[in-house]
Scaffold this motif. Structure first.
Motif, PDB file in Angstrom:
ATOM      1  N   GLY A 165     -20.565 -11.090 -56.894  1.00 14.14           N
ATOM      2  CA  GLY A 165     -20.434 -10.112 -57.961  1.00 14.14           C
ATOM      3  C   GLY A 165     -21.778  -9.753 -58.574  1.00 14.14           C
ATOM      4  O   GLY A 165     -22.077  -8.571 -58.799  1.00 14.14           O
ATOM      5  N   ARG A 166     -22.585 -10.752 -58.844  1.00 16.97           N
ATOM      6  CA  ARG A 166     -23.918 -10.482 -59.392  1.00 16.97           C
ATOM      7  C   ARG A 166     -24.733  -9.628 -58.435  1.00 16.97           C
ATOM      8  O   ARG A 166     -25.412  -8.671 -58.850  1.00 16.97           O
ATOM      9  N   ALA A 167     -24.682  -9.972 -57.162  1.00 18.41           N
ATOM     10  CA  ALA A 167     -25.475  -9.244 -56.162  1.00 18.41           C
ATOM     11  C   ALA A 167     -25.028  -7.796 -56.055  1.00 18.41           C
ATOM     12  O   ALA A 167     -25.870  -6.877 -55.972  1.00 18.41           O
ATOM     13  N   TYR A 168     -23.726  -7.547 -56.072  1.00 13.55           N
ATOM     14  CA  TYR A 168     -23.225  -6.180 -55.924  1.00 13.55           C
ATOM     15  C   TYR A 168     -23.522  -5.340 -57.163  1.00 13.55           C
ATOM     16  O   TYR A 168     -23.896  -4.160 -57.056  1.00 13.55           O
ATOM     17  N   LEU A 169     -23.367  -5.928 -58.338  1.00  3.56           N
ATOM     18  CA  LEU A 169     -23.681  -5.201 -59.562  1.00  3.56           C
ATOM     19  C   LEU A 169     -25.181  -4.908 -59.635  1.00  3.56           C
ATOM     20  O   LEU A 169     -25.585  -3.816 -60.047  1.00  3.56           O
ATOM     21  N   ASP A 170     -25.994  -5.868 -59.236  1.00  5.79           N
ATOM     22  CA  ASP A 170     -27.443  -5.649 -59.212  1.00  5.79           C
ATOM     23  C   ASP A 170     -27.821  -4.541 -58.228  1.00  5.79           C
ATOM     24  O   ASP A 170     -28.829  -3.843 -58.419  1.00  5.79           O
ATOM     25  N   ALA A 171     -27.026  -4.384 -57.165  1.00  2.00           N
ATOM     26  CA  ALA A 171     -27.298  -3.360 -56.151  1.00  2.00           C
ATOM     27  C   ALA A 171     -26.808  -1.978 -56.575  1.00  2.00           C
ATOM     28  O   ALA A 171     -26.990  -1.010 -55.838  1.00  2.00           O
ATOM     29  N   GLY A 172     -26.170  -1.906 -57.749  1.00  2.00           N
ATOM     30  CA  GLY A 172     -25.769  -0.607 -58.265  1.00  2.00           C
ATOM     31  C   GLY A 172     -24.280  -0.349 -58.355  1.00  2.00           C
ATOM     32  O   GLY A 172     -23.870   0.733 -58.785  1.00  2.00           O
ATOM     33  N   ALA A 173     -23.438  -1.315 -57.937  1.00  2.00           N
ATOM     34  CA  ALA A 173     -21.997  -1.130 -58.074  1.00  2.00           C
ATOM     35  C   ALA A 173     -21.626  -0.998 -59.547  1.00  2.00           C
ATOM     36  O   ALA A 173     -22.248  -1.619 -60.417  1.00  2.00           O
TER      37      ALA A 173
END
Length: 256
Positions: A165-173
């Protein structure tokens, strides 16, 4: 007629609002019409499984992308001014291109599954989807989904979901979707780690009450293939009752 850009902004606002966003999934024009005309509906969502099943395909990107996008386009047209978010599985091998196609037909949000691929690959898919939306100039609601609670060890699923979740939100999700039967403690931990109004859940038999989901800071609850199963259950019961000598339920409404 509300523009695609305006619908996207509206969908972002609905996800960020303190009120829990509820979306009952629809899989064709008539189900979209019925739900769109139901008081309280603020947005529509499509289920990949439901659309595939209605066209004779199993779930899991077996339906050709063109057919999926065509059905999304029909639902968008039926929805009128309501924003539509589409379940586009893992992007059919081309996440950026698939998001671009969805935007072209008027969708303003999408689920994108990680299918528990290596984290680096899953992040690249999110980045490609985000880039496609930016290129289109639309404030697209990308709902990055993890299958951690469906495909991994229950003992490690929560930590894996938080990492992803952190990675996807950081990627712009825009948001993070965690399907599965989660308890209050798991939902609370996810929201605490990822932020209020960032975590989306699916409503399934035995899931936490909607009121509690809102209190915990969940952004959205959708129903995936379960809304179709409700309709199919009613159809199966009708057939059973007819074959037993009965008939239509007394409370049947003429909706088409």
């Amino acid at each position: 007629m509300t523009s695609t850009a305006e619908k996207a902004t509206r969908l972002q606002e609905l996800h960020a609002a303190p009120e829990l966003l509820l979306v009952v999934n629809v899989w064709d024009a008539i189900t979209a019409k019925v739900v769109a005309e139901t008081p309280g509906t603020q947005a529509l969502a499509t289920p990949s499984h439901g659309i595939a099943a209605s066209r004779g395909y199993p779930d899991g990107e077996k339906i050709p992308r063109d057919e999926m996008i065509a059905e999304v386009a029909l639902i968008v047209r039926t929805a009128g001014d309501l924003p539509v978010t589409a379940d586009l599985e893992a992007g059919y091998g081309d996440p950026g291109g698939t998001i671009a196609r969805a935007i072209d037909v008027g969708a303003v949000g999408a689920n994108l599954e990680d299918q528990m691929k290596p984290l680096g690959d899953a992040v690249k898919a999110v980045e490609a989807a985000v880039a496609a939306a930016q290129k289109a100039g639309v404030d697209f609601v990308l709902n990055a989904r993890t299958d951690a609670f469906l495909k991994t060890d229950p003992e490690t699923a929560l930590e894996e979901a938080i990492t992803r979740g952190r990675a996807y939100l950081d990627a712009g999700a825009s948001n993070f979707f965690v399907p599965g039967k989660l308890d209050e403690a798991q939902v609370s931990r996810l929201v605490g780690e990822l932020g209020e109004r960032k975590v989306n859940l699916i409503g399934i038999p035995g899931s936490i009450p909607l009121k509690r989901a809102q209190e915990l800071g969940v952004s959205r609850v959708s129903y995936g293939p379960w809304s179709q199963n409700v309709a199919l259950t009613a159809l199966a019961k009708l057939a059973e009752d007819v074959y037993a000598g009965g008939g239509l339920p007394a409370d049947t409404r003429k909706l088409n």
